[in-house]
Scaffold this active site. Structure first.
Site, PDB file in Angstrom:
ATOM      1  N   PRO A  14       0.773  -1.239   0.000  1.00 15.01           N
ATOM      2  CA  PRO A  14       0.000   0.000   0.000  1.00 15.01           C
ATOM      3  C   PRO A  14       0.801   1.284   0.000  1.00 15.01           C
ATOM      4  O   PRO A  14       0.241   2.358  -0.180  1.00 15.01           O
ATOM      5  CB  PRO A  14      -0.813  -0.115   1.290  1.00 15.01           C
ATOM      6  CG  PRO A  14       0.088  -0.893   2.198  1.00 15.01           C
ATOM      7  CD  PRO A  14       0.780  -1.885   1.324  1.00 15.01           C
ATOM      8  N   ASP A  27       4.243   0.703 -11.386  1.00 16.11           N
ATOM      9  CA  ASP A  27       3.052   1.544 -11.355  1.00 16.11           C
ATOM     10  C   ASP A  27       3.313   2.873 -10.670  1.00 16.11           C
ATOM     11  O   ASP A  27       4.256   3.014  -9.886  1.00 16.11           O
ATOM     12  CB  ASP A  27       1.930   0.829 -10.595  1.00 16.11           C
ATOM     13  CG  ASP A  27       1.143  -0.126 -11.475  1.00 16.11           C
ATOM     14  OD1 ASP A  27       1.362  -0.127 -12.697  1.00 16.11           O
ATOM     15  OD2 ASP A  27       0.303  -0.867 -10.919  1.00 16.11           O
ATOM     16  N   LYS A  41      -0.660   4.440 -14.258  1.00 15.28           N
ATOM     17  CA  LYS A  41      -1.886   5.069 -14.737  1.00 15.28           C
ATOM     18  C   LYS A  41      -2.417   5.984 -13.646  1.00 15.28           C
ATOM     19  O   LYS A  41      -2.567   5.572 -12.507  1.00 15.28           O
ATOM     20  CB  LYS A  41      -2.939   4.016 -15.075  1.00 15.28           C
ATOM     21  CG  LYS A  41      -2.583   3.134 -16.260  1.00 15.28           C
ATOM     22  CD  LYS A  41      -3.664   2.095 -16.469  1.00 15.28           C
ATOM     23  CE  LYS A  41      -3.434   1.341 -17.766  1.00 15.28           C
ATOM     24  NZ  LYS A  41      -2.133   0.705 -17.827  1.00 15.28           N
ATOM     25  N   GLY A  74       1.096  -1.468  -7.416  1.00 16.38           N
ATOM     26  CA  GLY A  74       0.675  -1.020  -6.102  1.00 16.38           C
ATOM     27  C   GLY A  74      -0.366  -1.946  -5.500  1.00 16.38           C
ATOM     28  O   GLY A  74      -1.207  -2.509  -6.207  1.00 16.38           O
ATOM     29  N   GLY A  75      -0.302  -2.126  -4.178  1.00 16.64           N
ATOM     30  CA  GLY A  75      -1.272  -2.994  -3.510  1.00 16.64           C
ATOM     31  C   GLY A  75      -1.071  -4.445  -3.867  1.00 16.64           C
ATOM     32  O   GLY A  75       0.046  -4.974  -3.826  1.00 16.64           O
ATOM     33  N   ASP A  76      -2.169  -5.101  -4.248  1.00 13.97           N
ATOM     34  CA  ASP A  76      -2.130  -6.508  -4.650  1.00 13.97           C
ATOM     35  C   ASP A  76      -2.478  -6.612  -6.130  1.00 13.97           C
ATOM     36  O   ASP A  76      -3.408  -5.941  -6.602  1.00 13.97           O
ATOM     37  CB  ASP A  76      -3.137  -7.322  -3.828  1.00 13.97           C
ATOM     38  CG  ASP A  76      -3.131  -8.782  -4.225  1.00 13.97           C
ATOM     39  OD1 ASP A  76      -2.296  -9.534  -3.700  1.00 13.97           O
ATOM     40  OD2 ASP A  76      -3.957  -9.174  -5.081  1.00 13.97           O
ATOM     41  N   MET A 135     -11.041   3.860  -5.635  1.00  7.83           N
ATOM     42  CA  MET A 135     -11.266   4.782  -6.752  1.00  7.83           C
ATOM     43  C   MET A 135     -12.677   5.375  -6.735  1.00  7.83           C
ATOM     44  O   MET A 135     -13.336   5.476  -7.764  1.00  7.83           O
ATOM     45  CB  MET A 135     -10.987   4.065  -8.086  1.00  7.83           C
ATOM     46  CG  MET A 135      -9.548   3.600  -8.233  1.00  7.83           C
ATOM     47  SD  MET A 135      -9.277   2.531  -9.670  1.00  7.83           S
ATOM     48  CE  MET A 135      -9.908   0.955  -9.054  1.00  7.83           C
ATOM     49  N   ALA A 171      -2.842   5.797   2.043  1.00 10.29           N
ATOM     50  CA  ALA A 171      -2.817   4.843   3.157  1.00 10.29           C
ATOM     51  C   ALA A 171      -1.402   4.401   3.502  1.00 10.29           C
ATOM     52  O   ALA A 171      -0.579   4.156   2.615  1.00 10.29           O
ATOM     53  CB  ALA A 171      -3.653   3.608   2.810  1.00 10.29           C
TER      54      ALA A 171
END
Length: 262
Positions: free
Chosen positions: A17, A40, A62, A93-95, A175, A204
């Site tokens: 995150p 990303d 993006k 990013g993230g998963d 989003m 976060a």
């Protein structure tokens, strides 16, 4: 302790995150061994410092309303680099498999007969809640969670938010900032109580700026605090535990009451 070296030409890696210490050990090893990394916009740039000096780093992120690399172009980059014999890392990013388009990239690689591995990452939705002190499930407040996106694919219909009003005890929306007014109106129209506690979290695990308000005031509170993307929205009774369980020393949570003060 022994570690298994990747046998796959492409590693699709979850960057987590934002807090670099939340990266998995396997992800860190793949970054260090990569010949080329396609990363990303939401992957913490400091993670690239783990790469070798000779590793090529290519941004393919993006961001809404900005020029960015098309998804088809990203597929072409991954396939071409793997065919050249390079160790490829796709850093997301993230998963990768939770609103990360990882599934689309896997299908493209499979169609090109290129092997890959998936390295999960901590999703920003789960991390935002944890750092805010919000348990997404709780024996007495929430026995179900739905992860949603507020941004529909191009050419598809917008989500019918009224149908999600009673679909789960806790809603985690990615989003959704740009559609916050529609989201709140739809959930209330679908029967979700106007007093339902809500929390918005921007960036976060990093600066973690937060806004907390009941559903009927949520949109106004977010706008007053000037919260923008990237942000996570959490809606449900468990948000009421944030004031008790909060622990992360980021920016303090702004409540709707405080925002209304002169």
């Amino acid at each position: 302790m022994s570690f298994i070296t990747s046998l796959f030409p492409v590693s699709i890696v979850g960057a987590g995150p934002g807090d670099p210490e939340l990266l998995t050990l396997k992800a860190a090893r793949r970054i260090a061994a990569a010949d080329i990394i396609f990363y990303d916009a939401l992957a913490n740039p400091c993670l690239l410092n783990m790469a070798s000096a000779g590793c090529k780093k290519v941004e393919v992120g993006k961001r809404g309303g900005q020029d960015s690399t098309s998804q088809m172009r990203i597929h072409e980059h991954l396939i071409r680099s793997a065919q050249q014999g390079l160790k490829v890392v796709r850093l997301k990013g993230g998963d990768p498999f939770l609103f990360g388009r990882g599934g689309e990239e896997c299908l493209a690689l499979r169609a090109a007969h290129i092997d890959y591995e998936i390295i999960p990452g901590i999703s920003s939705g789960m991390a935002a809640a944890a750092y805010a002190g919000v348990p997404l499930t709780h024996r007495h407040r929430s026995q179900s969670v739905i992860f949603l996106t507020g941004h529909e694919a191009r050419g598809s219909h917008p989500p019918d938010w009224s149908r999600y009003a009673r679909a789960a005890d806790t809603l985690v929306i990615y989003m959704g900032i740009e559609r916050i007014s529609d989201i709140c109106q739809g959930l209330i129209a679908g029967g979700l109580a106007a007093e339902t506690p809500c929390l918005a979290v921007q960036w976060a695990t990093i600066t973690q700026k937060q806004v907390q308000a009941p559903l009927q005031q949520f949109s106004v509170a977010i706008q007053a605090a000037e919260l923008g993307s990237p942000a996570i929205l959490i809606i449900g009774a468990v948000v009421g535990l944030a004031d008790i369980c909060a622990w992360f020393p980021g920016e303090p949570t702004l409540s709707s009451q405080r925002l209304q003060q002169p």
